[in-house]
Design a protein around this motif. Sequence first.
Motif, PDB file in Angstrom:
ATOM      1  N   LEU A 141     -21.158 -35.119  39.134  1.00  0.00           N
ATOM      2  CA  LEU A 141     -20.043 -36.062  38.998  1.00  0.00           C
ATOM      3  C   LEU A 141     -18.917 -35.677  39.943  1.00  0.00           C
ATOM      4  O   LEU A 141     -18.326 -36.524  40.613  1.00  0.00           O
ATOM      5  CB  LEU A 141     -19.525 -36.063  37.553  1.00  0.00           C
ATOM      6  CG  LEU A 141     -20.391 -36.813  36.545  1.00  0.00           C
ATOM      7  CD1 LEU A 141     -19.835 -36.646  35.147  1.00  0.00           C
ATOM      8  CD2 LEU A 141     -20.479 -38.292  36.919  1.00  0.00           C
ATOM      9  N   LYS A 142     -18.623 -34.397  40.002  1.00  0.00           N
ATOM     10  CA  LYS A 142     -17.531 -33.886  40.856  1.00  0.00           C
ATOM     11  C   LYS A 142     -17.763 -34.220  42.316  1.00  0.00           C
ATOM     12  O   LYS A 142     -16.856 -34.611  43.034  1.00  0.00           O
ATOM     13  CB  LYS A 142     -17.424 -32.359  40.686  1.00  0.00           C
ATOM     14  CG  LYS A 142     -16.433 -31.929  39.609  1.00  0.00           C
ATOM     15  CD  LYS A 142     -15.027 -31.844  40.197  1.00  0.00           C
ATOM     16  CE  LYS A 142     -13.954 -32.100  39.175  1.00  0.00           C
ATOM     17  NZ  LYS A 142     -13.605 -31.036  38.295  1.00  0.00           N
ATOM     18  N   THR A 143     -19.031 -34.051  42.748  1.00  0.00           N
ATOM     19  CA  THR A 143     -19.313 -34.280  44.163  1.00  0.00           C
ATOM     20  C   THR A 143     -19.546 -35.750  44.458  1.00  0.00           C
ATOM     21  O   THR A 143     -19.732 -36.125  45.607  1.00  0.00           O
ATOM     22  CB  THR A 143     -20.560 -33.495  44.597  1.00  0.00           C
ATOM     23  OG1 THR A 143     -21.611 -33.803  43.690  1.00  0.00           O
ATOM     24  CG2 THR A 143     -20.319 -31.998  44.605  1.00  0.00           C
ATOM     25  N   GLY A 144     -19.516 -36.575  43.412  1.00  0.00           N
ATOM     26  CA  GLY A 144     -19.617 -38.021  43.617  1.00  0.00           C
ATOM     27  C   GLY A 144     -21.027 -38.540  43.815  1.00  0.00           C
ATOM     28  O   GLY A 144     -21.212 -39.689  44.203  1.00  0.00           O
ATOM     29  N   ILE A 145     -22.024 -37.711  43.578  1.00  0.00           N
ATOM     30  CA  ILE A 145     -23.399 -38.185  43.705  1.00  0.00           C
ATOM     31  C   ILE A 145     -23.726 -39.133  42.551  1.00  0.00           C
ATOM     32  O   ILE A 145     -24.431 -40.124  42.718  1.00  0.00           O
ATOM     33  CB  ILE A 145     -24.379 -36.994  43.750  1.00  0.00           C
ATOM     34  CG1 ILE A 145     -24.118 -36.184  45.025  1.00  0.00           C
ATOM     35  CG2 ILE A 145     -25.838 -37.470  43.711  1.00  0.00           C
ATOM     36  CD1 ILE A 145     -24.815 -34.860  45.072  1.00  0.00           C
ATOM     37  N   LEU A 146     -23.211 -38.858  41.373  1.00  0.00           N
ATOM     38  CA  LEU A 146     -23.384 -39.738  40.213  1.00  0.00           C
ATOM     39  C   LEU A 146     -22.022 -40.262  39.795  1.00  0.00           C
ATOM     40  O   LEU A 146     -20.999 -39.595  39.963  1.00  0.00           O
ATOM     41  CB  LEU A 146     -23.981 -38.960  39.043  1.00  0.00           C
ATOM     42  CG  LEU A 146     -25.416 -38.446  39.173  1.00  0.00           C
ATOM     43  CD1 LEU A 146     -25.774 -37.671  37.914  1.00  0.00           C
ATOM     44  CD2 LEU A 146     -26.375 -39.602  39.383  1.00  0.00           C
ATOM     45  N   ASP A 147     -22.000 -41.501  39.271  1.00  0.00           N
ATOM     46  CA  ASP A 147     -20.720 -41.941  38.711  1.00  0.00           C
ATOM     47  C   ASP A 147     -20.735 -41.942  37.193  1.00  0.00           C
ATOM     48  O   ASP A 147     -19.699 -42.066  36.548  1.00  0.00           O
ATOM     49  CB  ASP A 147     -20.288 -43.313  39.253  1.00  0.00           C
ATOM     50  CG  ASP A 147     -21.448 -44.144  39.746  1.00  0.00           C
ATOM     51  OD1 ASP A 147     -22.053 -43.680  40.731  1.00  0.00           O
ATOM     52  OD2 ASP A 147     -21.761 -45.186  39.155  1.00  0.00           O
ATOM     53  N   ARG A 148     -21.935 -41.800  36.605  1.00  0.00           N
ATOM     54  CA  ARG A 148     -22.016 -41.654  35.152  1.00  0.00           C
ATOM     55  C   ARG A 148     -22.943 -40.484  34.837  1.00  0.00           C
ATOM     56  O   ARG A 148     -23.956 -40.308  35.525  1.00  0.00           O
ATOM     57  CB  ARG A 148     -22.589 -42.929  34.512  1.00  0.00           C
ATOM     58  CG  ARG A 148     -21.529 -43.869  34.003  1.00  0.00           C
ATOM     59  CD  ARG A 148     -22.148 -45.008  33.249  1.00  0.00           C
ATOM     60  NE  ARG A 148     -23.264 -45.614  34.000  1.00  0.00           N
ATOM     61  CZ  ARG A 148     -24.347 -46.097  33.395  1.00  0.00           C
ATOM     62  NH1 ARG A 148     -24.466 -46.014  32.081  1.00  0.00           N
ATOM     63  NH2 ARG A 148     -25.298 -46.653  34.114  1.00  0.00           N
ATOM     64  N   PRO A 149     -22.603 -39.686  33.837  1.00  0.00           N
ATOM     65  CA  PRO A 149     -23.512 -38.563  33.497  1.00  0.00           C
ATOM     66  C   PRO A 149     -24.869 -39.076  33.029  1.00  0.00           C
ATOM     67  O   PRO A 149     -24.953 -40.133  32.393  1.00  0.00           O
ATOM     68  CB  PRO A 149     -22.787 -37.816  32.387  1.00  0.00           C
ATOM     69  CG  PRO A 149     -21.771 -38.757  31.867  1.00  0.00           C
ATOM     70  CD  PRO A 149     -21.415 -39.701  32.968  1.00  0.00           C
ATOM     71  N   VAL A 150     -25.935 -38.311  33.376  1.00  0.00           N
ATOM     72  CA  VAL A 150     -27.300 -38.695  33.002  1.00  0.00           C
ATOM     73  C   VAL A 150     -27.826 -37.681  31.991  1.00  0.00           C
ATOM     74  O   VAL A 150     -27.600 -36.479  32.136  1.00  0.00           O
ATOM     75  CB  VAL A 150     -28.215 -38.698  34.247  1.00  0.00           C
ATOM     76  CG1 VAL A 150     -29.642 -39.031  33.872  1.00  0.00           C
ATOM     77  CG2 VAL A 150     -27.687 -39.670  35.283  1.00  0.00           C
ATOM     78  N   GLU A 151     -28.514 -38.159  30.980  1.00  0.00           N
ATOM     79  CA  GLU A 151     -29.136 -37.248  30.024  1.00  0.00           C
ATOM     80  C   GLU A 151     -30.429 -36.715  30.613  1.00  0.00           C
ATOM     81  O   GLU A 151     -31.367 -37.466  30.845  1.00  0.00           O
ATOM     82  CB  GLU A 151     -29.436 -37.980  28.718  1.00  0.00           C
ATOM     83  CG  GLU A 151     -30.071 -37.113  27.664  1.00  0.00           C
ATOM     84  CD  GLU A 151     -29.241 -35.896  27.288  1.00  0.00           C
ATOM     85  OE1 GLU A 151     -29.394 -34.857  27.968  1.00  0.00           O
ATOM     86  OE2 GLU A 151     -28.433 -35.989  26.353  1.00  0.00           O
ATOM     87  N   MET A 152     -30.441 -35.400  30.919  1.00  0.00           N
ATOM     88  CA  MET A 152     -31.643 -34.843  31.521  1.00  0.00           C
ATOM     89  C   MET A 152     -32.530 -34.152  30.492  1.00  0.00           C
ATOM     90  O   MET A 152     -33.655 -33.777  30.795  1.00  0.00           O
ATOM     91  CB  MET A 152     -31.270 -33.838  32.605  1.00  0.00           C
ATOM     92  CG  MET A 152     -30.537 -34.482  33.759  1.00  0.00           C
ATOM     93  SD  MET A 152     -30.219 -33.272  35.017  1.00  0.00           S
ATOM     94  CE  MET A 152     -28.706 -33.898  35.688  1.00  0.00           C
ATOM     95  N   LEU A 153     -32.023 -33.972  29.300  1.00  0.00           N
ATOM     96  CA  LEU A 153     -32.847 -33.329  28.266  1.00  0.00           C
ATOM     97  C   LEU A 153     -33.712 -34.371  27.563  1.00  0.00           C
ATOM     98  O   LEU A 153     -33.590 -35.561  27.813  1.00  0.00           O
ATOM     99  CB  LEU A 153     -31.937 -32.656  27.246  1.00  0.00           C
ATOM    100  CG  LEU A 153     -31.345 -31.306  27.650  1.00  0.00           C
ATOM    101  CD1 LEU A 153     -30.334 -30.874  26.602  1.00  0.00           C
ATOM    102  CD2 LEU A 153     -32.424 -30.258  27.801  1.00  0.00           C
ATOM    103  N   TYR A 154     -34.550 -33.876  26.675  1.00  0.00           N
ATOM    104  CA  TYR A 154     -35.339 -34.736  25.776  1.00  0.00           C
ATOM    105  C   TYR A 154     -36.251 -35.695  26.511  1.00  0.00           C
ATOM    106  O   TYR A 154     -36.278 -36.896  26.244  1.00  0.00           O
ATOM    107  CB  TYR A 154     -34.406 -35.508  24.821  1.00  0.00           C
ATOM    108  CG  TYR A 154     -33.360 -34.626  24.229  1.00  0.00           C
ATOM    109  CD1 TYR A 154     -33.719 -33.429  23.595  1.00  0.00           C
ATOM    110  CD2 TYR A 154     -32.010 -34.952  24.324  1.00  0.00           C
ATOM    111  CE1 TYR A 154     -32.761 -32.584  23.067  1.00  0.00           C
ATOM    112  CE2 TYR A 154     -31.054 -34.116  23.793  1.00  0.00           C
ATOM    113  CZ  TYR A 154     -31.424 -32.929  23.182  1.00  0.00           C
ATOM    114  OH  TYR A 154     -30.479 -32.085  22.687  1.00  0.00           O
ATOM    115  N   ASN A 155     -36.939 -35.235  27.503  1.00  0.00           N
ATOM    116  CA  ASN A 155     -38.015 -36.050  28.073  1.00  0.00           C
ATOM    117  C   ASN A 155     -39.150 -35.116  28.491  1.00  0.00           C
ATOM    118  O   ASN A 155     -38.990 -33.891  28.480  1.00  0.00           O
ATOM    119  CB  ASN A 155     -37.513 -36.905  29.238  1.00  0.00           C
ATOM    120  CG  ASN A 155     -36.947 -36.051  30.361  1.00  0.00           C
ATOM    121  OD1 ASN A 155     -37.605 -35.132  30.839  1.00  0.00           O
ATOM    122  ND2 ASN A 155     -35.713 -36.338  30.750  1.00  0.00           N
ATOM    123  N   ASP A 156     -40.279 -35.703  28.866  1.00  0.00           N
ATOM    124  CA  ASP A 156     -41.482 -34.896  29.144  1.00  0.00           C
ATOM    125  C   ASP A 156     -41.288 -33.951  30.325  1.00  0.00           C
ATOM    126  O   ASP A 156     -41.727 -32.806  30.296  1.00  0.00           O
ATOM    127  CB  ASP A 156     -42.676 -35.819  29.428  1.00  0.00           C
ATOM    128  CG  ASP A 156     -43.149 -36.491  28.160  1.00  0.00           C
ATOM    129  OD1 ASP A 156     -42.554 -36.191  27.090  1.00  0.00           O
ATOM    130  OD2 ASP A 156     -44.089 -37.295  28.224  1.00  0.00           O
TER     131      ASP A 156
END
Lengths: 290, 361
Positions: A141-156
């Motif tokens: 988020l800080k570096t501007g690559i994403l504009d919304r946080p993504v949930e990276m947990l809880y997947n295969d």
Amino acid sequence: MKAFSGKLHIQWTLVCFLTPVVLWLSLLIVLPHIDLLLMSFRTEDDSGRLMWSLSNYMLFFREPIYWLTFVRTAVYSILVTFLTFVIALPVAFYITKVAAPRFQGFLTLLLLLPFWVSELVRVYGWMILLRESGVINHFLLKTGILDRPVEMLYNDVTMIMGLVYTSMLFMVVPLIGVLESLDDSLIEAAYDLGANMWSILIKIIIPHAVPGIVSGSIVVFMLTLGNYLTPNLMGGKNSLWFTEQIYNQFIASFNWNQGSAFGFLLLVLSSLVIWVGLKLTNQKLSKVVK
Amino acid sequence: MQIDLSVIDITKKFDEFTAVERVSFEVNQGDFFSILGPSGCGKTTLLRMIAGFTEPTAGTIYIRGNDMAGIAPNKRPVNLIFQQLALFPMMTVEENIAFGLQRRRENKADIRKKVRAILDRVELPGFGEKQIDQISGGQKQRVAIARCLVLNPTVLLLDEPLGALDLKLREQMKVELKKLQAQVGTTFIYITHDQSEALVMSDHVAVMNQGTFEQLDTPQNLYNKPQTPFVARFVGQNNAWSGTVHQGQERYHEIRTDEGLIFRTRAEEQLEPGQRVDLFLRPEAMLIQPDPGLTELNRFDVVVNSILFDGANSQLLVSPLNSRRELIVALPQNRQYDYIDEGDKIELGWDKDSGICFRER
């Protein structure tokens, strides 16, 4: 008379050394398993009395959620074992053949280091990194690559990554063992005879390393199949693992008979996969575990 | 004649240590060329540079006129036979030999035919199905040679391949290797620390010491006309003697040894009277109790310290009178000298052309 007392003496030492092993095996492993096996064939009838029945096993085949989880667990465990091998082989090769001899011990120690903290702490470490408000999301988020946080947990994917991470050491150590016994001049000879890196790997390194690969794979496969913590915490509700089904039967449903049946199905599965693996690679279990 | 390998001013440095320093040489097609030197002289480094496993610090290597700089070992027209042979234990004899051909993606029928032919050539017909651990040391040797020769390399490099064999087998393989090389006509570059291997098999031998070539010559010349004290000491047995030039005339000089003996001998280099020199004399150059009629001989008296009986290689250990220097003298086993006993005083004589002296270094 003298010979007799000598013989008696040897037998006493044998008894002394064997007792802990026999006690350990019989009290903690054989006896509970016999009890669980008996339990898995019993079920309560309508009036709450226990009776012999196959219904626990029948339920497994009747309910798709159970056998689908079962197949999923098996396939993912094999996948984790394979991925661990693919990552561990270059690491082991680097440590044994590329790194300077004085760094070899240090590098092996670096691999060992994460195992000084418990698996629980390590998994929470990953969660701190990967969760929605975690370190990686914050950074992106800080570096501007994403504009919304993504949930990276809880997947295969995350769960498999966690399982591979947990299993790494158990693959690297046997591989270091076999690669150390590989004569460098064999690699050079193959190179000299016109082989490229790929054919050296396929024709020389892997055939030589088969015993180590098989023993590492057996350990990693069994640990992954029976892992509860990592799939539960990193996979969450979206990535069911068969151990979670067993846990649910024992703890949530309090159905010990059903849980035992699942436990035995898992035992049969792991034995079967290892047997097939040994047959395919033409190895003997007694040789591999050495 | 075509030049298969030419090495120009090649140097290899490992940090501060110089393993090979400005070495240049050429090898003709079909030559059996040996590099002879003590362990640590840089010969293995030189070989590995030709094979491509080590990049030279400076200098160029040409194989049939092609610059080898930056060409990987698997792309060079040379093959290396390793000291430990490095046969692949996970494959059969046939698979070992076919390995290189398969990498070239030749078709299966051709590979089969070539493997058969080369197995016949190294006299191992029908060994194709055997596992590597089922064959003997000498057979492994031949499989290793076959595995390289089947690829028809421009130059075959051999890194002391006979080192691991026992003496008897080594003697036998020496002869076989020489015969095989003559048959196939491939250029061989053979490195060894065993001078007998180098002398028996080679057309040309380079004696290497501390990263440089001391002398590159035919085996006969190396033995009879060494150009440096190192070659004189290293090739064959030699007795070394130190002394001073007494007076010189043309190629022959009068040398006064430290014991006070006066000898006339030849020198390859210019020497001034008073110059300190080392004199070298072969054990077989000294005649025991020479005929009094031979007036040109250098003669001196010695005491026999011990007799080393070794069949055709029997020797006497002797000391000149009033000296503790020990010399080795060949003792021919023609029963002529059976009377000699330990402690006896005998006369020795040698021709002025048999010895050679060098300025002391």
